[in-house]
Design an enzyme around this catalytic site. Structure first.
Site, PDB file in Angstrom:
ATOM      1  N   GLY A  54       0.817  -1.198   0.000  1.00 37.43           N
ATOM      2  CA  GLY A  54       0.000   0.000   0.000  1.00 37.43           C
ATOM      3  C   GLY A  54       0.855   1.255   0.000  1.00 37.43           C
ATOM      4  O   GLY A  54       1.975   1.254   0.514  1.00 37.43           O
ATOM      5  N   SER A  55       0.335   2.330  -0.576  1.00 38.94           N
ATOM      6  CA  SER A  55       1.014   3.627  -0.474  1.00 38.94           C
ATOM      7  C   SER A  55       0.776   4.210   0.918  1.00 38.94           C
ATOM      8  O   SER A  55       0.007   3.668   1.716  1.00 38.94           O
ATOM      9  CB  SER A  55       0.494   4.576  -1.557  1.00 38.94           C
ATOM     10  OG  SER A  55       0.867   4.106  -2.837  1.00 38.94           O
ATOM     11  N   GLY A  56       1.437   5.322   1.199  1.00 33.23           N
ATOM     12  CA  GLY A  56       1.299   5.955   2.499  1.00 33.23           C
ATOM     13  C   GLY A  56       2.452   5.648   3.433  1.00 33.23           C
ATOM     14  O   GLY A  56       2.483   6.136   4.565  1.00 33.23           O
ATOM     15  N   HIS A  57       3.418   4.817   2.954  1.00 34.52           N
ATOM     16  CA  HIS A  57       4.576   4.453   3.772  1.00 34.52           C
ATOM     17  C   HIS A  57       5.857   5.084   3.234  1.00 34.52           C
ATOM     18  O   HIS A  57       6.955   4.628   3.562  1.00 34.52           O
ATOM     19  CB  HIS A  57       4.731   2.940   3.820  1.00 34.52           C
ATOM     20  CG  HIS A  57       3.514   2.208   4.259  1.00 34.52           C
ATOM     21  ND1 HIS A  57       2.924   2.440   5.476  1.00 34.52           N
ATOM     22  CD2 HIS A  57       2.743   1.273   3.645  1.00 34.52           C
ATOM     23  CE1 HIS A  57       1.850   1.660   5.601  1.00 34.52           C
ATOM     24  NE2 HIS A  57       1.721   0.954   4.492  1.00 34.52           N
ATOM     25  N   LYS A 105       5.845  -7.886   2.255  1.00 36.15           N
ATOM     26  CA  LYS A 105       5.542  -7.712   3.671  1.00 36.15           C
ATOM     27  C   LYS A 105       4.350  -8.597   4.033  1.00 36.15           C
ATOM     28  O   LYS A 105       3.396  -8.738   3.260  1.00 36.15           O
ATOM     29  CB  LYS A 105       5.224  -6.238   3.980  1.00 36.15           C
ATOM     30  CG  LYS A 105       6.375  -5.303   3.627  1.00 36.15           C
ATOM     31  CD  LYS A 105       6.234  -3.908   4.198  1.00 36.15           C
ATOM     32  CE  LYS A 105       4.981  -3.171   3.790  1.00 36.15           C
ATOM     33  NZ  LYS A 105       4.834  -3.029   2.318  1.00 36.15           N
ATOM     34  N   ASP A 110      -1.317  -8.469   0.434  1.00 40.86           N
ATOM     35  CA  ASP A 110      -0.030  -8.459  -0.276  1.00 40.86           C
ATOM     36  C   ASP A 110       0.394  -9.875  -0.635  1.00 40.86           C
ATOM     37  O   ASP A 110       0.830 -10.149  -1.755  1.00 40.86           O
ATOM     38  CB  ASP A 110       1.059  -7.815   0.590  1.00 40.86           C
ATOM     39  CG  ASP A 110       0.868  -6.302   0.761  1.00 40.86           C
ATOM     40  OD1 ASP A 110      -0.243  -5.805   0.496  1.00 40.86           O
ATOM     41  OD2 ASP A 110       1.825  -5.631   1.170  1.00 40.86           O
ATOM     42  N   HIS A 219      -0.437   0.532   9.606  1.00 46.27           N
ATOM     43  CA  HIS A 219      -1.715   1.040   9.121  1.00 46.27           C
ATOM     44  C   HIS A 219      -2.590   1.462  10.299  1.00 46.27           C
ATOM     45  O   HIS A 219      -3.803   1.601  10.172  1.00 46.27           O
ATOM     46  CB  HIS A 219      -2.447  -0.024   8.310  1.00 46.27           C
ATOM     47  CG  HIS A 219      -1.571  -0.698   7.320  1.00 46.27           C
ATOM     48  ND1 HIS A 219      -0.941  -1.893   7.580  1.00 46.27           N
ATOM     49  CD2 HIS A 219      -1.184  -0.320   6.086  1.00 46.27           C
ATOM     50  CE1 HIS A 219      -0.206  -2.228   6.520  1.00 46.27           C
ATOM     51  NE2 HIS A 219      -0.336  -1.304   5.610  1.00 46.27           N
TER      52      HIS A 219
END
Lengths: 333, 333
Positions: A54-57, A105, A110, A219
């Protein structure tokens, strides 16, 4: 929700456009399907190293694409797994004839999507090895995970395995190295304040004014306990003790240490935490051989930090020191 | 107030202890008086480059100490000027016989204390040149400033002048270069959310849930206007237009561009802003020759960003590309 964005649905694509504009000499961005790829990919004869999530990391994973680290990264929407078609396309695009390593991960989405992509690639004759990172000592299962979550050790595995691939290691050897890094890495995080996913528009959880979440996931998944805030000395000691006793790390070990900011914590505080950590580590007779202090695997603007320790051997340290040229990690070039 | 600290009065010293522990191969920290200094200082025959100011803006300035950039940094308490004795001691410690350049951000306290230190050093036979950075186009005078505030161009001046000193430029030439960088650099910032100085315990200002402060200072000083939040596209265009018309920048110019996070803004958003900025710049016929995207001159955990543009000549670009080895900027080594 106040954010520097245009349309909450377009944040990832628009941010990737900025990444591509800023680092054209290092990487390119494909938009259909979406992935970030080394400017000179595929590199003939070299094992490709691909990660994603996911994006945001950020900077993970797109900020780690470049010479000596990732060949490609597959960013999903914010806190959402990338789709199999993204991963399949990126894997094919970086295959230089020596196969591709997937660094995944441990989150259910994922795992599923990387597995599906790997099968599709293998059916088309692209050898793929997958290594799952599950280094978070905080909880055994969680909201999106069977087993332990994959967090900070991912960053270290991407650097070390990227260097190995750059040196010409074959696929089996790069994959074995990734498994050894995962087996020797442990992490734990904590949060002071939550973050807001743009498409959600409100914080993913709430904490009282005097409360922290110990063992938080990247998250915002629940950790071990909510507890009153303590000093940095006490919070660091608690995280370090949990990590150190898990492997366990022992006197005489050499480690690569990362004090990672979750996105909204000042560097002033992260260095203070590093100072506390260095004292704990030294008191155990362990040597910090290399270190990172800063924002490497974040959760948007979450306030808090995580600690990662990797018990490192000579090979890992040599590969760590190898040149790297990515937006977020750069040395020797 | 939730922060990763122990005692609010000891934040700066404890953070510097962590900085020193993390980067012993690059720098050392003196604690009485407090300054950060290159591990190999003084470098015989080289002009020393010294900067400083209140803490809370990390990585500036301590994170820019190292080969090819600053010889020393003098950190005050959070958002508080360093004292003359700190500056005098740091200046003496880095003097390798070729004199010392002071790079001073335009805040009244910084100016006074750097001037006093320069006089003390000169009286003892250490040649000192001082260059004041005043690049913030937002306001002409402010809470702590006569004239314009010194912000992002400071980072670029430290890199370029540090490289010049490393190459062996004499003091007059390094100082002239610093003045040229300042004359050609312009910045503007904005905030979405405030930050909290540890010793104060509460936010320095407040903003409504739908409000931003355009033209914010790095200590939360008022800017040009409070206005409803707009899209990143509109906010970036507004800042860029103000900066571009001020110098003015013109078609055919080459610039070094920095999109800087104030501390609490995700990298995802900063790259999105960079993408918007790149479009504005290109539409004016200006070329972005080099760029930085990330947290370089922060305001603790403030959310927001600033844009800096430096009209760069060949000499500045060559010096920009020179090797640098500091905690926060590193390439070519």
């Amino acid at each position: 929700m106040k954010k520097l964005i245009n349309d909450p649905q377009e944040v990832v694509r628009e941010s990737l456009a900025g990444l591509a504009a800023a680092h054209a000499e290092i990487l390119r961005v494909s938009l259909d399907p979406v992935y970030v790829i080394r400017a000179d990919a595929p590199v003939a004869g070299k094992v490709g190293v691909v990660s994603g999530g996911g994006s945001g990391h950020e900077p993970m994973h797109g900020g780690f694409v470049g010479k000596g680290m990732l060949d490609a990264a597959c960013p999903g929407q914010v806190f959402t797994s990338p789709t199999p078609d993204q991963i399949e396309a990126a894997t094919s695009a970086v295959n230089g004839g020596a196969g591709v390593l997937h660094i995944v991960k441990n989150y259910t989405g994922d795992i599923l999507n990387f597995e599906m992509a790997a099968e599709l690639c293998q059916a088309r004759g692209v050898p793929v090895e997958s290594v799952v990172i599950n280094d978070d000592v905080a909880v055994e299962d969680s909201l999106y995970t069977a087993g332990r979550r994959g967090v900070g050790t991912t960053v270290l595995a991407e650097k070390i395995c990227g260097a190995a691939a750059q040196r010409g290691y074959d696929l089996a050897r790069v994959a074995a190295l990734a498994r050894r890094v995962n087996a020797n890495g442990r992490s734990m995080g904590m949060a002071l304040n939550p973050c807001t996913v743009p498409a959600a528009g409100k914080p993913g959880f709430t904490l009282r004014d005097d409360e922290v979440e110990m063992g938080i996931g990247i998250h915002g998944e629940p950790g071990r306990e909510r507890m009153p805030i303590r000093t940095a000395h006490e919070l660091t000691a608690q995280m370090a003790a949990t990590i150190l006793s898990d492997l366990p790390f022992a006197g005489g070990d050499r480690v690569i240490a990362m004090v990672n900011g979750m996105g909204g914590t000042p560097l002033l505080e992260l260095y203070l935490v590093y100072g506390e950590l260095a004292q704990v580590i030294r008191s155990r007779g362990i040597a910090i051989a290399r270190r990172l202090v800063g924002n490497y695997i974040t959760s948007l603007e979450m306030a808090g930090c995580s600690i990662t320790l990797l018990k490192a051997d000579d090979e890992m340290l040599t590969l760590w020191d190898d040149p790297v040229l990515t937006p977020a990690l750069r040395w020797g070039i």
